[in-house]
Design a protein around this motif. Structure first.
Motif, short mmCIF file in Angstrom:
data_model
loop_
_atom_site.label_atom_id
_atom_site.label_comp_id
_atom_site.label_asym_id
_atom_site.label_seq_id
_atom_site.Cartn_x
_atom_site.Cartn_y
_atom_site.Cartn_z
N PRO A 32 0.81 -1.23 0.00
CA PRO A 32 0.00 0.00 0.00
C PRO A 32 0.84 1.27 0.00
O PRO A 32 0.43 2.29 -0.55
CB PRO A 32 -0.83 -0.11 1.29
N ARG A 33 2.02 1.21 0.60
CA ARG A 33 2.91 2.37 0.60
C ARG A 33 3.26 2.79 -0.82
O ARG A 33 3.27 3.97 -1.15
CB ARG A 33 4.17 2.03 1.39
N HIS A 36 0.30 4.52 -2.36
CA HIS A 36 0.21 5.91 -1.88
C HIS A 36 1.20 6.81 -2.61
O HIS A 36 0.85 7.90 -3.05
CB HIS A 36 0.46 5.99 -0.38
N GLU A 58 -4.39 10.43 3.19
CA GLU A 58 -4.50 8.97 3.29
C GLU A 58 -3.15 8.34 3.60
O GLU A 58 -3.06 7.40 4.40
CB GLU A 58 -5.06 8.39 1.99
N ASP A 61 -2.33 8.93 7.20
CA ASP A 61 -3.18 8.06 8.01
C ASP A 61 -2.69 6.62 8.00
O ASP A 61 -2.89 5.87 8.97
CB ASP A 61 -4.63 8.11 7.54
N ASP A 62 -2.05 6.19 6.90
CA ASP A 62 -1.53 4.83 6.78
C ASP A 62 -0.04 4.74 7.16
O ASP A 62 0.64 3.78 6.80
CB ASP A 62 -1.72 4.30 5.36
N ASP A 63 0.44 5.77 7.85
CA ASP A 63 1.80 5.79 8.40
C ASP A 63 2.93 5.82 7.37
O ASP A 63 4.05 5.36 7.65
CB ASP A 63 2.01 4.61 9.37
#
Length: 144
Positions: A32-33, A36, A58, A61-63
């Motif tokens: 997912p990184r 993003h 986003e 929020d997902d670090d």
């Protein structure tokens, strides 16, 4: 700037189809990184303030580390990005800027060296989809 149209209201079926495509992309198992990073970078290239703002939020929020978000415009010069990041970002730029230049064998080789065929295919769809969202955002003048 006044919003020209709301894609979700005037063509809800098309909007829902795009949302479903985003869901399908997320289910492909790509880090997912990376998703993003490419969404933000493609949106920066296309000048879609709405999408940059949304995807930065986003990512946070997902670090995703702030340094990676901050350095995206200069990722080629920044040592913060690893080989997989660079492969995904290079592929995203090549596909986003393909008018007049195409996508070279070198671009593909770099991406393929770091990403599996499945990851590369899923990222290609994610990049194409982000480009479509950017065209909607810019065309509709969605507010940032």
């Amino acid at each position: 700037m006044t919003m020209r149209f709301n894609i979700g209201k005037v063509t809800p079926h098309l909007y829902e189809s795009l949302v479903a495509l985003n869901t399908a992309i997320a289910e492909q198992g790509v880090d997912p990184r990376l998703i993003h990073l490419i969404k933000i970078r493609v949106s920066q290239i296309n000048g879609c303030a709405f999408c940059v703002g949304m995807h930065v939020k986003e990512a946070i929020d997902d670090d995703v580390e702030q340094i990676h978000i901050d350095l995206l415009p200069v990722w080629r010069e920044a040592s913060a990005f690893n080989a997989r990041d660079r492969a995904a970002l290079s592929w995203a730029e090549a596909l986003t800027l393909l008018a007049g230049t195409g996508v070279s064998d070198e671009d593909y080789a770099l991406a393929h060296a770091e990403l599996s065929e499945q990851e590369l295919a899923a990222l290609t769809v994610a990049i194409g989809t982000m480009n479509l969202w950017n065209r909607i955002g810019v065309g509709a003048q969605m507010p940032a």
